[in-house]
Design an enzyme around this catalytic site. Sequence first.
Site, PDB file in Angstrom:
ATOM      1  N   ASP A   1      -0.605   6.373  11.554  1.00 17.96           N
ATOM      2  CA  ASP A   1      -0.501   4.937  11.849  1.00 17.96           C
ATOM      3  C   ASP A   1       0.939   4.426  11.731  1.00 17.96           C
ATOM      4  OD1 ASP A   1      -0.082   4.885   9.148  1.00 17.96           O
ATOM      5  OD2 ASP A   1      -1.807   3.626   8.673  1.00 17.96           O
TER       6      ASP A   1
ATOM      7  N   SER B   1       0.798  -1.212   0.000  1.00 22.02           N
ATOM      8  CA  SER B   1       0.000   0.000   0.000  1.00 22.02           C
ATOM      9  C   SER B   1       0.838   1.274   0.000  1.00 22.02           C
ATOM     10  CB  SER B   1      -0.939   0.019   1.206  1.00 22.02           C
ATOM     11  OG  SER B   1      -0.201   0.092   2.392  1.00 22.02           O
TER      12      SER B   1
ATOM     13  N   HIS C   1       1.477   4.625   6.676  1.00 22.48           N
ATOM     14  CA  HIS C   1       1.066   5.300   5.434  1.00 22.48           C
ATOM     15  C   HIS C   1       1.435   6.778   5.505  1.00 22.48           C
ATOM     16  CE1 HIS C   1      -1.599   1.711   5.589  1.00 22.48           C
ATOM     17  NE2 HIS C   1      -1.274   1.670   4.323  1.00 22.48           N
TER      18      HIS C   1
END
Lengths: 217, 217, 217, 217, 217, 217, 217, 217
Positions: free
Chosen positions: G193, G17, G196
């Site tokens: 977090d 991601s 990201h």
Amino acid sequence: MALLFENGDRIVFAGDSVTDMGSVQPVADAMFDNLGHSYVRVIENLLTASYPDVFLRITNSGTSGNTSRDLKNRFDRDVVDLNPQWVSICIGINDVWRQFDVPALTEYACDPVEYEANLREMIEKIKDRVKGVFLITPYYIEPNRKDMMRARMDEYCDICRRLAKEYNCIFVDFQQMFENFCKIRHSSYLAWDRVHPNQIGATLMAKEFLSHCGYKY
Amino acid sequence: MALLFENGDRIVFAGDSVTDMGSVQPVADAMFDNLGHSYVRVIENLLTASYPDVFLRITNSGTSGNTSRDLKNRFDRDVVDLNPQWVSICIGINDVWRQFDVPALTEYACDPVEYEANLREMIEKIKDRVKGVFLITPYYIEPNRKDMMRARMDEYCDICRRLAKEYNCIFVDFQQMFENFCKIRHSSYLAWDRVHPNQIGATLMAKEFLSHCGYKY
Amino acid sequence: MALLFENGDRIVFAGDSVTDMGSVQPVADAMFDNLGHSYVRVIENLLTASYPDVFLRITNSGTSGNTSRDLKNRFDRDVVDLNPQWVSICIGINDVWRQFDVPALTEYACDPVEYEANLREMIEKIKDRVKGVFLITPYYIEPNRKDMMRARMDEYCDICRRLAKEYNCIFVDFQQMFENFCKIRHSSYLAWDRVHPNQIGATLMAKEFLSHCGYKY
Amino acid sequence: MALLFENGDRIVFAGDSVTDMGSVQPVADAMFDNLGHSYVRVIENLLTASYPDVFLRITNSGTSGNTSRDLKNRFDRDVVDLNPQWVSICIGINDVWRQFDVPALTEYACDPVEYEANLREMIEKIKDRVKGVFLITPYYIEPNRKDMMRARMDEYCDICRRLAKEYNCIFVDFQQMFENFCKIRHSSYLAWDRVHPNQIGATLMAKEFLSHCGYKY
Amino acid sequence: MALLFENGDRIVFAGDSVTDMGSVQPVADAMFDNLGHSYVRVIENLLTASYPDVFLRITNSGTSGNTSRDLKNRFDRDVVDLNPQWVSICIGINDVWRQFDVPALTEYACDPVEYEANLREMIEKIKDRVKGVFLITPYYIEPNRKDMMRARMDEYCDICRRLAKEYNCIFVDFQQMFENFCKIRHSSYLAWDRVHPNQIGATLMAKEFLSHCGYKY
Amino acid sequence: MALLFENGDRIVFAGDSVTDMGSVQPVADAMFDNLGHSYVRVIENLLTASYPDVFLRITNSGTSGNTSRDLKNRFDRDVVDLNPQWVSICIGINDVWRQFDVPALTEYACDPVEYEANLREMIEKIKDRVKGVFLITPYYIEPNRKDMMRARMDEYCDICRRLAKEYNCIFVDFQQMFENFCKIRHSSYLAWDRVHPNQIGATLMAKEFLSHCGYKY
Amino acid sequence: MALLFENGDRIVFAGDSVTDMGSVQPVADAMFDNLGHSYVRVIENLLTASYPDVFLRITNSGTSGNTSRDLKNRFDRDVVDLNPQWVSICIGINDVWRQFDVPALTEYACDPVEYEANLREMIEKIKDRVKGVFLITPYYIEPNRKDMMRARMDEYCDICRRLAKEYNCIFVDFQQMFENFCKIRHSSYLAWDRVHPNQIGATLMAKEFLSHCGYKY
Amino acid sequence: MALLFENGDRIVFAGDSVTDMGSVQPVADAMFDNLGHSYVRVIENLLTASYPDVFLRITNSGTSGNTSRDLKNRFDRDVVDLNPQWVSICIGINDVWRQFDVPALTEYACDPVEYEANLREMIEKIKDRVKGVFLITPYYIEPNRKDMMRARMDEYCDICRRLAKEYNCIFVDFQQMFENFCKIRHSSYLAWDRVHPNQIGATLMAKEFLSHCGYKY
């Protein structure tokens, strides 16, 4: 009595919409909000909060609208093949409900004979592969036992109780628990349609379930 | 008995969600789908289909969630100022329901004393300005009169009946009509929450209403 | 004359958009709002409200935009295979309409010869398997018989009437019913496009249909 | 005859939904898709394509649902205050339509006396401030002059024609133009509801309008 | 010269996004808004408005983003198999554009050699099956012939012109038409990206196309 | 120790996003899903499930993003004016967080001096009007006390503890509870951002809170 | 040192991601916003801005949620088959993360042994077909090396560094770069977090990557 | 030359859509994605990545569609009242563009005389309250100086350059920078409409701006 569940155990909750309640379909583990917001999630929350050092895998195999026939048809894929240590089955509400809300659509309901057969088939498939099976009664949050639908539901609860005994399952009586609660508060406090509980109802169900598991809050 | 309503009459239906059911807020005439899909629409449909040469103006002044207090507070704007020839009042369900689904929020409900006072104030405001007032009972689609909420609703129905007599209103008894129907079919056939009817329920309500109007199908 | 329909009968309404009107595709029973909001729903509502002790299964097999060719092609799946006791067929509007709104797209319409053949094929498929077949005329809510499209529609209505007689079907004349209504009110009161009726139109259609069924309001 | 419009002229088109058709509210110039997709846009397109060196400002002051009363009430803000060189008024359809689709809601319609008064008031307000006023008939795309609504519309068209003559306005007869077209093709080719034209209808209207402006394609 | 097209003719417009512009994919006839809003729709509107008694079938086979390679690959399905009497091909813009906006993605563009081959293959497939083929130049709405992309586009226009002559196609020069217009107004008046025209641009293209068809406004 | 709360008591939970979590703004009672899904809802669920005969009114006055300054500014409207018997204050996370995620936007944060002043002002406003005040620490779910933000948060926790003692409030230490939990499981199990807990986190918070209330599961 | 990349080179960035971040799936080139908004886009922007005459093809093969196992399984389709000149691999975050946020779902994570095997298999597949392979460490934006998850991540970083050396890959150490940055600013400034990154984080990653490429700003 | 900006400085970027690009309106600081995705964000990213120990506050005061008149009218509220240390003004594109895309809507554009006056008024308002003012040219990404719109834009750029000199502002020439880039790549590589740049364009603008700030990458 110590907690029934041991580190690494997987517990699969099979059922209909009151088990499902927004869980990812067809089968969901506790990740993001996948587990939905039924009693299954409350059970997972309480277990982890009280036993942070016991790692359990809670799986929701509930699907909205399922009758015992629907659940039986997907039981291999959604329960057996997951190799759980514990299985909980809570089914039958739709078997009964369809007899009252769409009586003309007879293929949507299951009569008591079929209900028993379906339940029996599922129990036999799983009982020797797990540490224990929970058999939970279907229910109608209606204290008046003469209500047409409650009376019918009681027939199914009786079957459920009888099979639990016969197969040595852990019997959980949601119907009785709700009847007790309704002596104090009206059913509309928990569920406008007397079936789908709000979060208080889900908490009551979780408490009832955990009372059979050696759970210490 | 001939049809009560004459060419050019305006009939205003005041009420809560069972009158409203998606009608344009706060007041809606029969144009596009503005009228919503409650018994009001069915009444309008049946009247026009059977009496195409009688031009009536049907107005829906129902608002979801209203208690008798809410309706009283908007009665001038949404009923009196429309200068109707006929007024129908169907209120009280939420006065009772809030006592059971959110008992801690006491300001959401209205007790029988206030209910009567509210009803009385509305009737007195309108009775001398119209050809007739319809007073419709609130209801709970539950045949068991011992159900906590049904029992409470019956107190309100009694007030409604008494005031209809006192003020010479046309009394329409939805509660009794639903009780009769439930001798044959279960309440879940009409409304899962025993309050908001489906289209069959709306048709039953329209039929009951029209039976007091000299209506010939 | 008693009600034609008996406890347990299934009645399937086949047709195009005026039968469909939002029904679940391709085939829908009366459950939630699946049945749509055409005359089929009004028929179901009135039947249940007047005969609560007769359990009927009403099925909507209408699909928007269908011509007689489209309906014929899905007739086995959506009508015959449902094993109904009664079948109603209301088709042909699009067979005609496409000749006027998209005249260059000739494959979208069906001429009278094909219309008759399609209708005949469907009737023959079903007539010996049911208690009765309703044949309903297509229509254009236009009282002027010289209007190009109305005149064309009348050709199709004539075929419909002729086949109803030949096969001993119950003939329902929506076209005539609408013509009568338009002597009193303008077509725009029912349908701006002279085809898709509002709920008053749907009620008129239901009343017309039920007048052939021994229905007592 | 040369093009009526000169470099820098502003032309305001006042009207109802057939002028509006998605234009930005309440007033829109030709920028992005602000102008909507009615005949106004087609006029703007054809003028620019044929006369790229003439810079005109085309403004759409159409608002859906307007009667002549509504337009009159906003005429200062949406027409006069824009200081146009040319004004086009196309109003009256809703004055008539409401008499047929919602006959009970009498305050929605305007009778011929009020229509004439409204039109007269608007013309007098603007006529001495502009180079020219276009008066366009309302219309119903129905060739049958005996149709209830067409017959009523003709009364309004007559008023429109009479005032155009009295005030020396440029008279544009959309009603006659559509009647001619309907001798060849059915109204449903242009507009299912006989009022809101598709793009072919808009093109026909633009052509009719431009035929009074010295426009060379 | 009379109108090229005769009653019953089908005209298929093949192309890329400037032909497509919101048309239903992959192929659309004139029904609802299916045709999109490019020059194809304007052509259809003007033809019908001027020749209401000639029934033509206009088909849009434009697909956004297509190069000549993409169009060639779907030419059988989207053009040939429709059995048109006339075919219009307007392709090549993306063959060129991709060389400038994503130069690193070389497989997205087509060089002149491939462009010619693709065009040739399509013409040969269709020319003997139709009454006539229109070959329309790709274009860049940029009057400066030294602009990198305009210069490249001119190479493709030359190929187009040469093939039109060789195969006796009707040649339509959108590039030249836009160059002329840009002597008066800036390209940003028609298209901010110099490719996708607004409705004025679409009208200019329709006029240019129709000038080759014997069209009388 | 018996349950602190008595029949009829109202408990207002003031705070920021970890109290709010989707609750209706600005103030929400337990009705539908209005209460959001933070620890406030879990507390309400557990209390009702264990004490069905005690009617409590739980109110969520949490608002996402609030610092102690924001809460102080709305404290009269959202807390005092509701006349609660018990008030819980959980604030300070954003006072600290903004110092680290947007250090340049200094007016978004509150330093310890202001935090103490804000807290003090709120306590003094309410303490004599209620049966008890809960003071809950802000927290950062990070066991490493040397983390820049955790270290800063501890300063605020200390102020909170000191004021609780000074004003005789019930002190609830969420920071300590989370630190304990993180000895067993990593913070990412509860909250990816170390602030907004999942439902397990909410359950932990509810348990911690209830441990100060004489609650018996 | 001159820029590593030459005109016409294709560089494929494989990952999870943090590489993906909204890129078109499964593989995206720089066209429209297809490339997403991770460090890959920043690299593309900086390269083109500084070297406009070097035409490079940047491809994003990142997919959210991928572990090294997932990437390995799609490596042929999404990397090898694209015939790149350069390949960058940044994988492993999810291999670790799943061990902490869903520890019970053991099949979601990859242990170090599998991580190394997966990485090795991918490198061996591609190394002889390209000009160079970039091996980028997974990371946790947490400067405390004793944090459970950071400590675990460091094991994976070590494997990554070791394999880079063994296979002569270009080693890029995102973990070290973030640790350095966190000496000055807190992790919440870059990523709530800790995984990201926002656009500042993406820019830091791009700078770190380009520092190994002979890039001159 | 060292970095112009010092710890704690606030830099406000005033402008139109090329400054705005999705920033929160009317004024946005760097928090979440509030800053939009124009050159302002790239500047913020590069500054922080290269100077993590310098805390700057970057504010986007760009609003889409603004001319110099619009910006002037909101200059107090959106720039002056924020008390910045540095102000950047990039305005004028819409002053020019509106003269070409909607030439008839003359009030939408600003001529050179007004442009100069507006610019002058803004500079005088702010120049003595800040450490420095950046004056950035408007631009049209078109290398052909004879293009109508580019030629017009150059007049505005000249005014901009002249005022920068007169008031001792830092002059940033986006127009020249883009002209240089277009010698290598076509404008469609950066912006299909030659105004709104993609992220490569935004990076070019950021680099150009930073080249005047003593920025070291």
